[in-house]
Enzyme design. Structure first.
Site, PDB file in Angstrom:
ATOM      1  CB  CYS A 179      -0.931  -0.009   1.207  1.00  0.00           C
ATOM      2  SG  CYS A 179      -2.030   1.414   1.281  1.00  0.00           S
TER       3      CYS A 179
ATOM      4  CB  CYS B 299      -7.207  -1.686   6.545  1.00  0.00           C
ATOM      5  SG  CYS B 299      -6.689  -1.578   4.821  1.00  0.00           S
TER       6      CYS B 299
END
Lengths: 361, 377
Positions: free
Chosen positions: A102, A198
């Site tokens: 990410c 997440c």
């Protein structure tokens, strides 16, 4: 005064990062990334970071700090660069690190571009890491709070981007950050730290992979011992990681661990704990934050997962950008797909992705 | 300089003095219009007066006006109210309607109605042959087509649509939220059901209406004390409705208010930038709306950069969190997702000055040029 875009996750660290920069008199612009369509079902899938509550928290903090705040929809980039890779890696018997991905594919690529297009001088995040500038070269260093240090997740930052990146809380420890949030009256001051990946909040990783992966990638196979003898069957390699002890579905008197996942045969190889220790691995896809030719003269330390300690290594270049890595001390469960991050003291000098360990190296 | 500049009048508008004056009057008038006593009668009187003003602006009878909480509720009432109680109902609509129509179409489909969509041309205009063909093959009982598109400003030929439908005894609903105040009432007020909204015409948020021709059957979707001739239950939002009426009294003849601003803006941009695509340029558009694709420039970034400078515009349609999704309207016109992510909407209003439009064009050209240069380095 500089124009600085701050990536705000809705957590306390990025809240304080924005607050600090604002106090220093910069033109601070908050931005949160939308990585998921909350209108879809299972919107609770995003739990610890970037959920709709987190976006609202970020907005509340921005309002309190009186800074402009925007949302950017990076769902497509996140899916392509992070989620798809996560699924593919697991189904290939590797153990991915989506947070590093990410940072590489979304935050320090798409978002960096976004910030520069907005005319910003810098992109700031709430990471616990530090950037110093000694002469011509910028250095990425560990955060001052060694407990919270996140430099491991940042090794993929391009050397040229270090000059336009700021980690405002990197020189602080967590209690100081929380105290600062309190002093600034930020709603996120007491918010718990985010945990875990997440996008798989409410599920196990394997359940997530099973629900998202194309069916043909989920292949049952055999659990074998180190001599290749069949001990049982498994429902797919994505359910395993090197060093795993539970959930092997094999009865044995001695404690057995996953020692290898073989994508060629689709076998999960199990063995005793001693078989987990290796002195060598091969890593690839390196990003260097110093001239790789200079490392011969350096005492290089390697770290094979976020929660392991860095330890002296010797590096030998191979073909195709791969490097052979020798650890002075044998390492437990060197795991393909995880990052090997290289340090000189508290400075990150580069890193790559673990391709294979021990015997294959 | 003229900053900040508001160029998002299709999103909402400021509340004009006339609307504010009517609202102040209504705040004093706190009786329940359904009450028999004098306080109630005073409110009822104001409500009747307001209904009269809205009807006058729409060139319809006061009895046709059913007040709602806004355009979205009016759209929902028209579609859902038509379908409820009818089995096998057929509705013809378009893929570029406001989300309140699109989402209600999805709901009525689940309730057993059949919904078909008229094709949209790359120009943003209704594909007329497809429309006519579907009237005869699909045989809808209700056609729901907007007067003008909120994103592109493309105007659909409402008079012709109504004429074709009427000759086939098909009912017509039009979402005229963007047409009201920008196009003559006669252009859209012949439809059987017409949705309008206060806050697009310098009125307050929270008030709108569905105009319903006398004698038409429509199920109630909002229950309460039988208000609005039993078509919309709930104690009336007197303040909002009065503001709506106030805005109607101040409504200027559409053409004189914004004429020329859109064309001036586009001409300025064409003068300083290449690689621009003005959506709907080949067809009839509202006189205040420009939806423009700036190739190579993300609309999110450009919108933010302009916002920081004090030019307020919009892009796409906001999703639940407030971030932008590629606009379904642009996708229906055949744009790719990436092209749709390069489009910004500028919409001017009666308060806009020429100087503002020129300043805005310069700001936009400056940022687009800067971002394109950075990308090419």
């Amino acid at each position: 005064m500089s124009r600085i875009v701050v990536a705000m996750s809705g957590g306390v660290d990025s809240s304080v990062a924005a607050g600090l920069l604002k106090e220093q008199g910069h033109e601070v612009i908050g931005i949160s990334l939308q990585l998921h369509d909350f209108a879809k079902k299972e919107s609770n899938k995003f739990g610890t970071c970037c959920s709709i509550e987190d976006l609202n928290d970020a907005r509340t903090v921005a309002r309190k700090l009186d800074i402009p705040f925007y949302l950017s929809n990076m769902e497509a980039e996140f899916k392509k660069g992070v989620i798809d890779n996560f699924i593919e890696e697991y189904t290939k018997g590797r153990t991915p690190n989506p947070c590093v991905r990410c940072n590489e594919k979304v935050k320090f690529h798409t978002l960096m571009d976004w910030a520069m297009d907005l005319g910003a001088d810098y992109l700031a995040t709430g990471h616990y890491a530090q950037i110093t500038n000694g002469g011509a070269e910028y250095s990425l260093k560990k955060g001052a709070d060694f407990e919270k240090d996140q430099s491991y997740f940042l090794f993929t930052i391009k050397a040229k981007d270090l000059a336009r990146t700021i980690f405002p809380v990197g020189g602080m420890n967590k209690p100081e950050v929380r105290a600062m949030a309190e002093r600034l009256g930020l709603a996120t001051a007491a918010k718990p730290d985010s945990q875990d990946v997440c996008f798989v909040q409410s599920k196990s990783y394997s359940d997530f992979v099973e629900s998202e992966a194309p069916r043909e990638l989920i292949k049952p196979g055999l659990v074998v011992d180190m001599n290749g003898k069949e001990l049982g069957q498994h429902a797919g390699m994505h359910r395993f990681t090197v060093g795993q002890r539970k959930g092997l579905g094999v009865n044995s008197l001695e404690a057995l661990f996953v020692v290898k996942l073989d994508p060629e045969t689709n076998n999960v190889v199990v063995g005793p704990e001693t078989a987990l220790f290796h002195h060598d691995c091969v890593a690839e896809g390196f990003n260097w934050l110093t001239d790789p030719d200079s490392i011969k003269s350096k005492e290089v330390l390697g770290k094979i997962r976020y929660r392991s300690k860095e330890t002296p290594v010797q590096l030998h270049p191979m073909a195709n950008g791969q490097w052979k890595v020798h650890f002075d001390m044998a390492q437990r469960a060197i795991t393909p797909g995880q990052a090997l991050v290289l340090y000189e003291g508290d400075r990150v000098i580069g890193g790559g992705w673990i391709h294979s360990s021990g015997a294959q190296a | 300089m003229h900053l900040p500049i508001y160029a998002d009048f299709n999103g909402t508008t400021p509340t004009c003095p006339a609307a504010q004056a009517w609202m102040s009057k209504a705040i004093e008038c706190w009786g329940n219009p359904s009450s028999i006593h004098k306080l109630g009668q005073a409110s009822r009187g104001l409500l009747d007066e307001a209904r009269g003003e809205v009807a006058r602006a729409c060139e319809r009878k006061p009895g046709d006006v059913v007040f709602t909480s806004g355009g979205s509720e009016a759209n929902t009432l028209a579609l859902l109210g038509s379908v409820l109680g009818n089995t096998g109902y057929r509705v013809l609509s378009t893929p570029v309607e406001h989300s309140s129509v699109r989402d209600t179409c999805a709901l009525i489909s689940r309730l057993g109605a059949t919904v078909e969509m008229v094709k949209i041309d790359p120009s943003g205009q209704l594909n007329w042959p497809d429309f006519l063909a579907k009237l005869d093959s699909f045989k809808p009982q209700l056609v729901s087509i907007m007067t003008a598109n909120n994103e592109t400003g493309v105007v659909f030929p409402l008079p012709e649509i109504v004429a074709e439908c009427r000759s086939r005894k098909i009912l017509v609903h039009t979402d005229a939220v963007q047409g009201f105040g920008k196009l003559p009432a006669a252009f859209w007020n012949q439809a059987d059901f017409v949705s309008i909204s206060a806050h697009k015409i310098l009125g307050p948020k929270g008030a709108g209406a569905l105009l319903i021709h006398e004698g038409l059957k429509l199920e109630n979707t909002h229950f309460g004390g039988g208000q609005e001739t039993k078509r919309r239950g709930g104690t009336e939002n007197i303040v909002g409705i009065s503001g709506f009426a106030g805005a109607c009294t101040a409504l200027k003849p559409e053409a004189e208010s914004v004429a020329g601003l859109r064309d001036l803006f586009e001409a300025k941009l064409h003068h300083s930038l290449s690689d621009l695509v003005v959506m709907g340029a080949a067809t009839k558009r509202l006189p205040n709306t420009s939806q423009i694709q700036f190739s190579g420039v993300s609309s999110e970034v450009l919108l933010s950069a302009l916002d920081l400078d004090g030019l307020y515009v919009s892009a796409g349609s906001a999703c639940s969190s407030g971030s932008l999704k590629p606009s379904p309207v642009l996708l229906a016109m055949g744009l790719s997702e990436s092209a749709a992510r390069e489009c910004l909407r500028f919409s001017w209003g009666p308060l806009t000055t020429e100087a503002e439009v020129v300043t805005a064009a310069n700001l936009v050209a400056g940022h687009v040029t800067r971002i394109r240069e950075r990308k090419s380095r």
